[in-house]
Write a protein that holds these residues in place. Structure first.
Motif, PDB file in Angstrom:
ATOM      1  N   LEU A 187       0.851  -1.188   0.000  1.00 40.52           N
ATOM      2  CA  LEU A 187       0.000   0.000   0.000  1.00 40.52           C
ATOM      3  C   LEU A 187       0.886   1.237   0.000  1.00 40.52           C
ATOM      4  O   LEU A 187       1.940   1.261   0.637  1.00 40.52           O
ATOM      5  N   GLU A 188       0.421   2.266  -0.727  1.00 39.21           N
ATOM      6  CA  GLU A 188       1.136   3.543  -0.725  1.00 39.21           C
ATOM      7  C   GLU A 188       0.302   4.577   0.008  1.00 39.21           C
ATOM      8  O   GLU A 188      -0.889   4.736  -0.270  1.00 39.21           O
ATOM      9  N   ARG A 189       0.939   5.263   0.951  1.00 38.49           N
ATOM     10  CA  ARG A 189       0.225   6.265   1.738  1.00 38.49           C
ATOM     11  C   ARG A 189       0.120   7.563   0.949  1.00 38.49           C
ATOM     12  O   ARG A 189       1.096   8.043   0.377  1.00 38.49           O
ATOM     13  N   ARG A 190      -1.103   8.148   0.949  1.00 32.33           N
ATOM     14  CA  ARG A 190      -1.344   9.431   0.289  1.00 32.33           C
ATOM     15  C   ARG A 190      -1.236  10.559   1.309  1.00 32.33           C
ATOM     16  O   ARG A 190      -1.166  10.319   2.525  1.00 32.33           O
ATOM     17  N   GLU A 191      -1.212  11.791   0.824  1.00 31.59           N
ATOM     18  CA  GLU A 191      -1.057  12.949   1.695  1.00 31.59           C
ATOM     19  C   GLU A 191      -2.218  13.098   2.674  1.00 31.59           C
ATOM     20  O   GLU A 191      -2.054  13.629   3.776  1.00 31.59           O
ATOM     21  N   ASP A 192      -3.418  12.653   2.278  1.00 30.49           N
ATOM     22  CA  ASP A 192      -4.573  12.804   3.171  1.00 30.49           C
ATOM     23  C   ASP A 192      -4.688  11.679   4.194  1.00 30.49           C
ATOM     24  O   ASP A 192      -5.677  11.576   4.913  1.00 30.49           O
ATOM     25  N   GLY A 193      -3.679  10.786   4.244  1.00 31.96           N
ATOM     26  CA  GLY A 193      -3.690   9.715   5.229  1.00 31.96           C
ATOM     27  C   GLY A 193      -4.346   8.440   4.759  1.00 31.96           C
ATOM     28  O   GLY A 193      -4.348   7.443   5.482  1.00 31.96           O
ATOM     29  N   THR A 194      -4.918   8.436   3.545  1.00 36.10           N
ATOM     30  CA  THR A 194      -5.501   7.211   3.005  1.00 36.10           C
ATOM     31  C   THR A 194      -4.408   6.414   2.281  1.00 36.10           C
ATOM     32  O   THR A 194      -3.279   6.877   2.115  1.00 36.10           O
TER      33      THR A 194
END
Length: 384
Positions: free
Chosen positions: A16-23
């Motif tokens: 999984l890759e973490r996005r800037e919004d925490g998702t």
């Protein structure tokens, strides 16, 4: 990420890759188990709140965020946990957070083999605990048996000692008087052996009790040494040996150490009696007390033959004998070591360069605030 991660799917690994919004977004093809943990499709390119489906990650993600926010930081790995699928299958998972360039990745791997190995180790630990408890009960039963035997021996022995003492006071023919003296000496030695056995069992029990963290009492070391020297002067005189104690402290101030006075007196008596037993007539036994920064050291020096190199390394082990195999039970020095180590001290032996033996013991000094039960002035001197 443009990398094809389908081989990871075959390895039961989810990336999984973490996005800037925490998702998080799934990279590549997820493994089959991911499809059964309660996350509704679609997954590819869709932001996910993975911690909602995997509650364990709520605990791990703050640690992962720290690793992601630190440039060049190492990866951080979670503990293993068990995740239940919708069809009640147990998944044994581990998570790793790492940073690859600008990408912040969360790699979740299924590892059933590691889980089963850990379970095997835990089962083995439980089995060993049960074995330990069984052995402890067996040792306790043997201790009770030994105490009963020793108690049963003590009664008749006391009667023999009384009768022999009275007989020795009677006017007897020279040969009969000599035999009575030999019998009395043997009976006294038997009583001493019984005391050594009881002292050893008491010391071992106290050492086990000390594991709970309770500290020993406070003892006046100089006062106890003076008491032991005074009590053994008649034995020294009967052997023609000079017994020298330490000089008095100015003002008679006590030297307070961690220890129990009755048992400390027994330990010192054992060392001094051994020295007197092996010191020839017209020679000396010296008992000295040395002040040290954090404690005090007692030495018992004699001018006897010393301890052989073969015996010296084993002196403080159970049933080890000193300079003469017939000298004792081999329990006295062992019991002394158990007691002294329980108080946080040490005991040992060294050969004197000029000949003879030097036994020493080191005890911790009690601070002004007191670090033992009672936390104050030492208890009054008591005799065995």
């Amino acid at each position: 990420m443009g990398t094809d991660t389908s081989p990871l799917s075959a390895l039961d690994t989810l990336v999984l890759e973490r996005r800037e919004d925490g998702t998080f977004v799934v990279c590549g093809e997820p493994p089959p188990w991911f499809l059964r943990i309660g996350i509704a499709p679609p997954w590819r390119g869709t932001p996910l709140r993975i911690d909602h489906a995997v509650p364990f990650l709520e605990v791990f993600l703050p640690e992962a965020e720290l690793a992601w926010s630190t440039e060049g930081s190492r990866s951080v790995r979670s503990d293993g946990w068990t995740q239940m699928t919708e069809d009640d299958e147990a998944l044994h998972l581990e998570a790793t957070a790492l940073r690859v360039g600008p990408s912040r990745l969360l790699v979740i791997t299924r590892n059933d083999a590691l889980f089963h190995e850990r379970r095997r180790v835990l089962q083995r630990a439980r089995e060993l605990r049960l074995v330990h408890e069984a052995l402890s009960r067996e040792v306790e039963r043997k201790d009770v048996l030994v105490h009963c035997i020793v108690h049963d021996l003590s009664g008749p022995l006391n009667s023999l000692l009384g009768a022999l003492s009275l007989l020795e006071e009677q006017p007897l023919p020279e040969k009969s008087g000599a035999l009575a003296a030999v019998a009395l000496k043997a009976a006294l030695r038997q009583r001493e052996l019984i005391r050594e056995i009881l002292d050893t069992f008491a010391a071992e029990g106290s050492a086990l009790d000390a594991c709970g963290g309770a500290l020993a009492e406070v003892a006046d070391l100089r006062g106890t040494v003076a008491q032991v020297v005074e009590a053994l002067l008649p034995m020294a005189c009967s052997r023609g040996v000079r017994l020298e104690g330490p000089p008095e402290l100015d003002g008679g101030h006590p030297c307070c150490v961690v220890g129990e006075e009755r048992r400390l007196a027994r330990v010192l008596s054992n060392l001094v009696e051994n020295a007197l037993r092996f010191t020839p007539a017209r020679a000396s036994v010296r008992v000295l007390v040395h002040d040290e920064p954090a404690g005090a050291r007692v030495t018992v020096e004699d001018e006897g033959p010393g301890v052989s190199d073969a015996i010296a390394p084993h002196l403080f082990q159970k049933f080890a004998h000193g300079r003469d195999p017939g000298a004792g039970s081999g329990l006295g020095l062992y019991g002394a070591r158990i007691a002294v180590e329980r108080w946080g001290g040490a005991i040992g032996y060294e050969a004197r360069p000029e000949g003879g033996a030097r036994f020493w013991l080191r005890l911790r000094r009690v601070g002004a605030a007191g670090e033992a039960r009672g936390r104050g002035a030492p208890r009054g001197t008591q005799r065995e």
